[in-house]
Design a protein around this motif. Sequence first.
Motif, PDB file in Angstrom:
ATOM      1  N   TYR A  10       1.039  -1.085   0.095  1.00 27.21           N
ATOM      2  CA  TYR A  10      -0.091  -0.045  -0.054  1.00 27.21           C
ATOM      3  C   TYR A  10       1.001   1.304  -0.085  1.00 27.21           C
ATOM      4  O   TYR A  10       0.402   2.329  -0.584  1.00 27.21           O
ATOM      5  CB  TYR A  10      -0.812  -0.120   1.398  1.00 27.21           C
ATOM      6  CG  TYR A  10      -2.054   1.139   1.115  1.00 27.21           C
ATOM      7  CD1 TYR A  10      -2.906   1.177   0.198  1.00 27.21           C
ATOM      8  CD2 TYR A  10      -1.735   2.017   2.470  1.00 27.21           C
ATOM      9  CE1 TYR A  10      -3.814   2.227   0.396  1.00 27.21           C
ATOM     10  CE2 TYR A  10      -2.610   3.064   2.273  1.00 27.21           C
ATOM     11  CZ  TYR A  10      -3.947   3.235   1.099  1.00 27.21           C
ATOM     12  OH  TYR A  10      -4.657   4.300   1.255  1.00 27.21           O
ATOM     13  N   HIS A 137     -12.679   6.169  -1.815  1.00 27.71           N
ATOM     14  CA  HIS A 137     -11.685   6.350  -0.819  1.00 27.71           C
ATOM     15  C   HIS A 137     -11.244   7.789  -0.271  1.00 27.71           C
ATOM     16  O   HIS A 137     -11.193   7.843   0.721  1.00 27.71           O
ATOM     17  CB  HIS A 137     -10.159   5.949  -1.528  1.00 27.71           C
ATOM     18  CG  HIS A 137      -9.073   5.795  -0.534  1.00 27.71           C
ATOM     19  ND1 HIS A 137      -8.493   4.617   0.310  1.00 27.71           N
ATOM     20  CD2 HIS A 137      -8.125   6.721   0.096  1.00 27.71           C
ATOM     21  CE1 HIS A 137      -7.741   4.808   0.982  1.00 27.71           C
ATOM     22  NE2 HIS A 137      -7.425   6.116   0.855  1.00 27.71           N
ATOM     23  N   ARG A 138     -11.527   8.490  -1.212  1.00 34.38           N
ATOM     24  CA  ARG A 138     -11.098   9.994  -0.731  1.00 34.38           C
ATOM     25  C   ARG A 138     -12.724  10.550   0.014  1.00 34.38           C
ATOM     26  O   ARG A 138     -12.672  11.429   1.024  1.00 34.38           O
ATOM     27  CB  ARG A 138     -11.077  10.924  -2.097  1.00 34.38           C
ATOM     28  CG  ARG A 138      -9.732  10.697  -2.603  1.00 34.38           C
ATOM     29  CD  ARG A 138      -9.531  11.557  -3.687  1.00 34.38           C
ATOM     30  NE  ARG A 138      -9.506  13.090  -3.549  1.00 34.38           N
ATOM     31  CZ  ARG A 138      -8.086  13.659  -3.316  1.00 34.38           C
ATOM     32  NH1 ARG A 138      -7.019  12.981  -3.774  1.00 34.38           N
ATOM     33  NH2 ARG A 138      -8.037  14.867  -3.295  1.00 34.38           N
ATOM     34  N   PHE A 141     -12.234   8.698   3.749  1.00 34.99           N
ATOM     35  CA  PHE A 141     -10.895   9.023   4.488  1.00 34.99           C
ATOM     36  C   PHE A 141     -10.796  10.459   4.225  1.00 34.99           C
ATOM     37  O   PHE A 141     -10.063  11.070   3.335  1.00 34.99           O
ATOM     38  CB  PHE A 141      -9.668   8.230   4.333  1.00 34.99           C
ATOM     39  CG  PHE A 141      -9.862   6.767   4.320  1.00 34.99           C
ATOM     40  CD1 PHE A 141      -9.982   6.317   5.724  1.00 34.99           C
ATOM     41  CD2 PHE A 141     -10.401   5.988   3.283  1.00 34.99           C
ATOM     42  CE1 PHE A 141     -10.290   4.697   5.808  1.00 34.99           C
ATOM     43  CE2 PHE A 141     -10.510   4.667   3.379  1.00 34.99           C
ATOM     44  CZ  PHE A 141     -10.472   4.071   4.675  1.00 34.99           C
ATOM     45  N   SER A 144      -7.459  12.481   2.560  1.00 34.85           N
ATOM     46  CA  SER A 144      -6.616  11.537   1.877  1.00 34.85           C
ATOM     47  C   SER A 144      -6.226  12.132   0.659  1.00 34.85           C
ATOM     48  O   SER A 144      -6.799  13.032  -0.058  1.00 34.85           O
ATOM     49  CB  SER A 144      -7.616  10.349   1.378  1.00 34.85           C
ATOM     50  OG  SER A 144      -6.860   9.488   0.494  1.00 34.85           O
ATOM     51  N   LYS A 145      -4.820  11.989   0.123  1.00 33.08           N
ATOM     52  CA  LYS A 145      -4.280  12.205  -1.012  1.00 33.08           C
ATOM     53  C   LYS A 145      -4.294  11.137  -2.188  1.00 33.08           C
ATOM     54  O   LYS A 145      -3.651  11.248  -3.065  1.00 33.08           O
ATOM     55  CB  LYS A 145      -2.961  12.743  -0.645  1.00 33.08           C
ATOM     56  CG  LYS A 145      -2.880  13.984   0.180  1.00 33.08           C
ATOM     57  CD  LYS A 145      -1.502  14.232   0.366  1.00 33.08           C
ATOM     58  CE  LYS A 145      -1.341  15.655   1.364  1.00 33.08           C
ATOM     59  NZ  LYS A 145       0.011  16.131   1.569  1.00 33.08           N
ATOM     60  N   PHE A 146      -5.058  10.160  -2.045  1.00 37.25           N
ATOM     61  CA  PHE A 146      -5.066   8.985  -2.794  1.00 37.25           C
ATOM     62  C   PHE A 146      -5.766   9.392  -4.138  1.00 37.25           C
ATOM     63  O   PHE A 146      -6.487  10.509  -4.240  1.00 37.25           O
ATOM     64  CB  PHE A 146      -6.056   7.925  -2.460  1.00 37.25           C
ATOM     65  CG  PHE A 146      -6.066   6.567  -2.719  1.00 37.25           C
ATOM     66  CD1 PHE A 146      -4.658   5.981  -3.036  1.00 37.25           C
ATOM     67  CD2 PHE A 146      -6.986   6.109  -3.594  1.00 37.25           C
ATOM     68  CE1 PHE A 146      -4.503   4.812  -3.658  1.00 37.25           C
ATOM     69  CE2 PHE A 146      -6.985   4.977  -4.255  1.00 37.25           C
ATOM     70  CZ  PHE A 146      -5.553   4.032  -4.197  1.00 37.25           C
TER      71      PHE A 146
END
Length: 259
Positions: A10, A137-138, A141, A144-146
């Motif tokens: 990850y 995801h963003r 979380f 998040s910088k995903f």
Amino acid sequence: MQLHAGDVGYVWQSGPERTAAALRTWRRDGLLLGVGLLDGPDLVRMAVAPEAREDEELARQMADDVTRPDGGVLPEGEASAEVLWEGPLREALQARGWKPDEPWIPMARDLAAPVAASGLRVETVGPALVDDRVAVHRAAFAGSKFSAERWRAMADGPAYADARCLVGYDEQGAAVAAATVWSAGPGRPGLIEPLGVHGDHQGRGHGRAIAVAAAAALREMGASSATVCAEGANAAAVAAYRSAGFEPGAEVPDLHRAG
């Protein structure tokens, strides 16, 4: 619950150079016995080879290196170490002044038996579904910088050869939940890291459903169990995993060193 190959996989979203720079290893006679992963400048997450779990000499060396600023692991000052199992390494760190801190709950689901359907339509992420994976995801979380670029970097890493990203869709076709599952090889424990539900779709059982789907995917990949480590303070996450068939182990705190 130790550092898993999936944890390293990850981190690979930051690129191979940064991943390598975050790793610390301990060897004896060329044999790898201990690994640490720097998850930020003041947190190290650790693992010890099964045959070395009770090796007191190794534990003392690792504890010294983690504690001393010139040991090459952590800088001087406040820091945390995730050593989420009982044994000589944890004892050696506590003897050097590290104190129990935030509790974690290791959870596992045995995969010997088939896994029932999750109730969500779940798709394995490829290039066409990356944007849905990132959006969930963003939204799950905060901060998040995903990104799609980070997902591609992660997917290009060697650990992702034994991994899958999953996205769950509700009856209206909205992407509502996502998870990444990591195998360590047939017959070994698999890891869920991370798992999240879109902030606009929480409280509807999607966390349980994507956890079940993650377990099913790991079983297909030959994993012996599906594992995850939940924060003790996150009662909702613990409840979701329990409802998905994950059994909690004994609560284990990480270790903290005051500044």
